[in-house]
Design a protein around this motif. Structure first.
Motif, PDB file in Angstrom:
ATOM      1  N   SER A 134     -28.597   9.321  32.340  1.00  0.00           N
ATOM      2  CA  SER A 134     -27.318   9.568  33.003  1.00  0.00           C
ATOM      3  C   SER A 134     -27.317  11.002  33.544  1.00  0.00           C
ATOM      4  O   SER A 134     -28.181  11.815  33.185  1.00  0.00           O
ATOM      5  CB  SER A 134     -26.166   9.396  32.014  1.00  0.00           C
ATOM      6  OG  SER A 134     -26.175  10.452  31.055  1.00  0.00           O
ATOM      7  N   VAL A 135     -26.350  11.300  34.379  1.00  0.00           N
ATOM      8  CA  VAL A 135     -26.217  12.652  34.920  1.00  0.00           C
ATOM      9  C   VAL A 135     -26.074  13.662  33.778  1.00  0.00           C
ATOM     10  O   VAL A 135     -26.721  14.708  33.778  1.00  0.00           O
ATOM     11  CB  VAL A 135     -25.007  12.752  35.890  1.00  0.00           C
ATOM     12  CG1 VAL A 135     -24.709  14.189  36.258  1.00  0.00           C
ATOM     13  CG2 VAL A 135     -25.268  11.932  37.137  1.00  0.00           C
ATOM     14  N   GLN A 136     -25.236  13.325  32.784  1.00  0.00           N
ATOM     15  CA  GLN A 136     -25.028  14.248  31.658  1.00  0.00           C
ATOM     16  C   GLN A 136     -26.324  14.474  30.879  1.00  0.00           C
ATOM     17  O   GLN A 136     -26.629  15.601  30.488  1.00  0.00           O
ATOM     18  CB  GLN A 136     -23.942  13.722  30.698  1.00  0.00           C
ATOM     19  CG  GLN A 136     -22.574  13.648  31.285  1.00  0.00           C
ATOM     20  CD  GLN A 136     -22.337  12.310  31.997  1.00  0.00           C
ATOM     21  OE1 GLN A 136     -23.178  11.399  31.975  1.00  0.00           O
ATOM     22  NE2 GLN A 136     -21.204  12.195  32.659  1.00  0.00           N
ATOM     23  N   GLU A 137     -27.085  13.409  30.647  1.00  0.00           N
ATOM     24  CA  GLU A 137     -28.354  13.549  29.933  1.00  0.00           C
ATOM     25  C   GLU A 137     -29.342  14.399  30.731  1.00  0.00           C
ATOM     26  O   GLU A 137     -30.047  15.233  30.156  1.00  0.00           O
ATOM     27  CB  GLU A 137     -28.958  12.164  29.646  1.00  0.00           C
ATOM     28  CG  GLU A 137     -28.182  11.362  28.630  1.00  0.00           C
ATOM     29  CD  GLU A 137     -28.631   9.913  28.554  1.00  0.00           C
ATOM     30  OE1 GLU A 137     -28.673   9.383  27.437  1.00  0.00           O
ATOM     31  OE2 GLU A 137     -28.948   9.308  29.609  1.00  0.00           O
ATOM     32  N   LYS A 138     -29.380  14.184  32.037  1.00  0.00           N
ATOM     33  CA  LYS A 138     -30.277  14.969  32.887  1.00  0.00           C
ATOM     34  C   LYS A 138     -29.903  16.457  32.831  1.00  0.00           C
ATOM     35  O   LYS A 138     -30.776  17.311  32.714  1.00  0.00           O
ATOM     36  CB  LYS A 138     -30.236  14.479  34.335  1.00  0.00           C
ATOM     37  CG  LYS A 138     -30.923  13.158  34.553  1.00  0.00           C
ATOM     38  CD  LYS A 138     -30.830  12.726  36.002  1.00  0.00           C
ATOM     39  CE  LYS A 138     -31.460  11.373  36.220  1.00  0.00           C
ATOM     40  NZ  LYS A 138     -31.405  10.947  37.631  1.00  0.00           N
ATOM     41  N   ILE A 139     -28.620  16.748  32.921  1.00  0.00           N
ATOM     42  CA  ILE A 139     -28.184  18.148  32.878  1.00  0.00           C
ATOM     43  C   ILE A 139     -28.549  18.772  31.536  1.00  0.00           C
ATOM     44  O   ILE A 139     -29.073  19.881  31.476  1.00  0.00           O
ATOM     45  CB  ILE A 139     -26.666  18.266  33.162  1.00  0.00           C
ATOM     46  CG1 ILE A 139     -26.379  17.918  34.624  1.00  0.00           C
ATOM     47  CG2 ILE A 139     -26.163  19.673  32.837  1.00  0.00           C
ATOM     48  CD1 ILE A 139     -24.901  17.824  34.970  1.00  0.00           C
ATOM     49  N   ARG A 140     -28.287  18.061  30.454  1.00  0.00           N
ATOM     50  CA  ARG A 140     -28.604  18.571  29.115  1.00  0.00           C
ATOM     51  C   ARG A 140     -30.112  18.844  28.999  1.00  0.00           C
ATOM     52  O   ARG A 140     -30.525  19.918  28.542  1.00  0.00           O
ATOM     53  CB  ARG A 140     -28.139  17.580  28.052  1.00  0.00           C
ATOM     54  CG  ARG A 140     -28.223  18.154  26.639  1.00  0.00           C
ATOM     55  CD  ARG A 140     -27.655  17.226  25.572  1.00  0.00           C
ATOM     56  NE  ARG A 140     -26.229  16.984  25.782  1.00  0.00           N
ATOM     57  CZ  ARG A 140     -25.701  15.795  26.092  1.00  0.00           C
ATOM     58  NH1 ARG A 140     -26.453  14.732  26.221  1.00  0.00           N
ATOM     59  NH2 ARG A 140     -24.407  15.663  26.257  1.00  0.00           N
ATOM     60  N   LEU A 141     -30.936  17.895  29.415  1.00  0.00           N
ATOM     61  CA  LEU A 141     -32.392  18.071  29.350  1.00  0.00           C
ATOM     62  C   LEU A 141     -32.869  19.201  30.262  1.00  0.00           C
ATOM     63  O   LEU A 141     -33.783  19.946  29.908  1.00  0.00           O
ATOM     64  CB  LEU A 141     -33.111  16.769  29.689  1.00  0.00           C
ATOM     65  CG  LEU A 141     -33.021  15.669  28.645  1.00  0.00           C
ATOM     66  CD1 LEU A 141     -33.599  14.365  29.188  1.00  0.00           C
ATOM     67  CD2 LEU A 141     -33.723  16.089  27.362  1.00  0.00           C
ATOM     68  N   TYR A 142     -32.264  19.302  31.429  1.00  0.00           N
ATOM     69  CA  TYR A 142     -32.624  20.360  32.381  1.00  0.00           C
ATOM     70  C   TYR A 142     -32.438  21.730  31.738  1.00  0.00           C
ATOM     71  O   TYR A 142     -33.291  22.604  31.842  1.00  0.00           O
ATOM     72  CB  TYR A 142     -31.746  20.223  33.631  1.00  0.00           C
ATOM     73  CG  TYR A 142     -32.272  20.906  34.868  1.00  0.00           C
ATOM     74  CD1 TYR A 142     -32.949  20.179  35.834  1.00  0.00           C
ATOM     75  CD2 TYR A 142     -32.068  22.266  35.094  1.00  0.00           C
ATOM     76  CE1 TYR A 142     -33.412  20.783  37.000  1.00  0.00           C
ATOM     77  CE2 TYR A 142     -32.530  22.872  36.252  1.00  0.00           C
ATOM     78  CZ  TYR A 142     -33.195  22.132  37.192  1.00  0.00           C
ATOM     79  OH  TYR A 142     -33.660  22.732  38.341  1.00  0.00           O
ATOM     80  N   PHE A 143     -31.306  21.906  31.047  1.00  0.00           N
ATOM     81  CA  PHE A 143     -31.039  23.181  30.392  1.00  0.00           C
ATOM     82  C   PHE A 143     -31.906  23.397  29.156  1.00  0.00           C
ATOM     83  O   PHE A 143     -32.181  24.534  28.777  1.00  0.00           O
ATOM     84  CB  PHE A 143     -29.559  23.316  30.025  1.00  0.00           C
ATOM     85  CG  PHE A 143     -28.715  23.790  31.171  1.00  0.00           C
ATOM     86  CD1 PHE A 143     -28.770  25.109  31.587  1.00  0.00           C
ATOM     87  CD2 PHE A 143     -27.876  22.921  31.834  1.00  0.00           C
ATOM     88  CE1 PHE A 143     -27.999  25.552  32.646  1.00  0.00           C
ATOM     89  CE2 PHE A 143     -27.096  23.352  32.889  1.00  0.00           C
ATOM     90  CZ  PHE A 143     -27.157  24.675  33.303  1.00  0.00           C
ATOM     91  N   GLN A 144     -32.340  22.330  28.521  1.00  0.00           N
ATOM     92  CA  GLN A 144     -33.219  22.469  27.354  1.00  0.00           C
ATOM     93  C   GLN A 144     -34.666  22.726  27.765  1.00  0.00           C
ATOM     94  O   GLN A 144     -35.482  23.131  26.947  1.00  0.00           O
ATOM     95  CB  GLN A 144     -33.145  21.212  26.480  1.00  0.00           C
ATOM     96  CG  GLN A 144     -31.830  21.053  25.774  1.00  0.00           C
ATOM     97  CD  GLN A 144     -31.714  19.720  25.061  1.00  0.00           C
ATOM     98  OE1 GLN A 144     -32.576  18.841  25.162  1.00  0.00           O
ATOM     99  NE2 GLN A 144     -30.628  19.555  24.317  1.00  0.00           N
ATOM    100  N   ASN A 145     -34.985  22.498  29.014  1.00  0.00           N
ATOM    101  CA  ASN A 145     -36.329  22.666  29.546  1.00  0.00           C
ATOM    102  C   ASN A 145     -36.565  24.143  29.856  1.00  0.00           C
ATOM    103  O   ASN A 145     -36.613  24.557  30.998  1.00  0.00           O
ATOM    104  CB  ASN A 145     -36.489  21.797  30.802  1.00  0.00           C
ATOM    105  CG  ASN A 145     -37.902  21.754  31.279  1.00  0.00           C
ATOM    106  OD1 ASN A 145     -38.839  21.859  30.515  1.00  0.00           O
ATOM    107  ND2 ASN A 145     -38.070  21.604  32.586  1.00  0.00           N
TER     108      ASN A 145
END
Length: 188
Positions: free
Chosen positions: A72-83
């Protein structure tokens, strides 16, 4: 080409900035200058390819997240910031930006371009989330400014040395602030 070569160039660059020599790199690699010149035609090319290597690594892992259709968009954003990128690699380049600006202005521009566009993917995700009413409306120009300036400050060796924060803890704190300020209740 073996990624180890780029890490060795970063080591030389970190120690001497743009004043490292082909001999320094050859010594670090345990080879001859002639072998180094079989891979690179000039020091300019060594530095440029190393800059490309560092930012390609970051961009590729971000792209993998952005293109994952199952998230989902929220999961992508969360992963993007954790990367979290490798602070040493980017920091080494940033620490010697004055040298790049003075002696390699084209490469200085290239690094600045990479830094200015590093958050474009997450900005697109935020816009998508706002369009689907999954995120609160925010000014994405200001959000990108905040992200860019925070990243640059966290890569500033003097700033980190004078404040009780590491690159990694600063990125995590920034991520937490952005994520929990953007996410609607129920999506956390």
């Amino acid at each position: 080409m073996d990624n180890n070569v780029y890490f060795k160039i970063l080591k030389c660059f970190g120690a001497k900035g743009t004043r490292f020599t082909t001999e320094d790199l050859a010594r670090e690699l345990g080879t001859s200058k002639r072998t180094v010149y079989a891979y690179f035609s000039s020091k300019d090319e060594m530095i440029e390819k190393t800059i490309d290597f560092v930012f390609t690594e970051i961009t590729q892992s971000d792209t993998d997240i952005l293109e994952d259709a199952e998230l989902s968009v929220q999961e992508k954003i969360r992963l993007y910031f954790q990367n979290i990128p490798d602070a040493y690699s980017i920091g080494t380049i940033i620490r010697h930006m004055d040298d790049l600006q003075r002696y390699y202005p084209r490469l200085y521009g290239k690094v600045n371009h990479h830094l200015d566009t590093i958050w474009d993917g997450v900005i697109e995700l935020v816009q998508e989330g706002m369009n689907h009413q999954e995120l609160r409306k925010v000014d994405t120009v200001i959000l990108k400014l905040m992200l860019n300036e925070t990243l640059r400050k966290l890569l500033d060796y003097e700033y980190i040395a004078n404040h009780p924060v590491s690159f990694e803890s600063g990125i995590k704190a920034m991520s937490d602030i952005v994520l929990y300020g953007l996410m609607k209740e129920g999506f956390l």
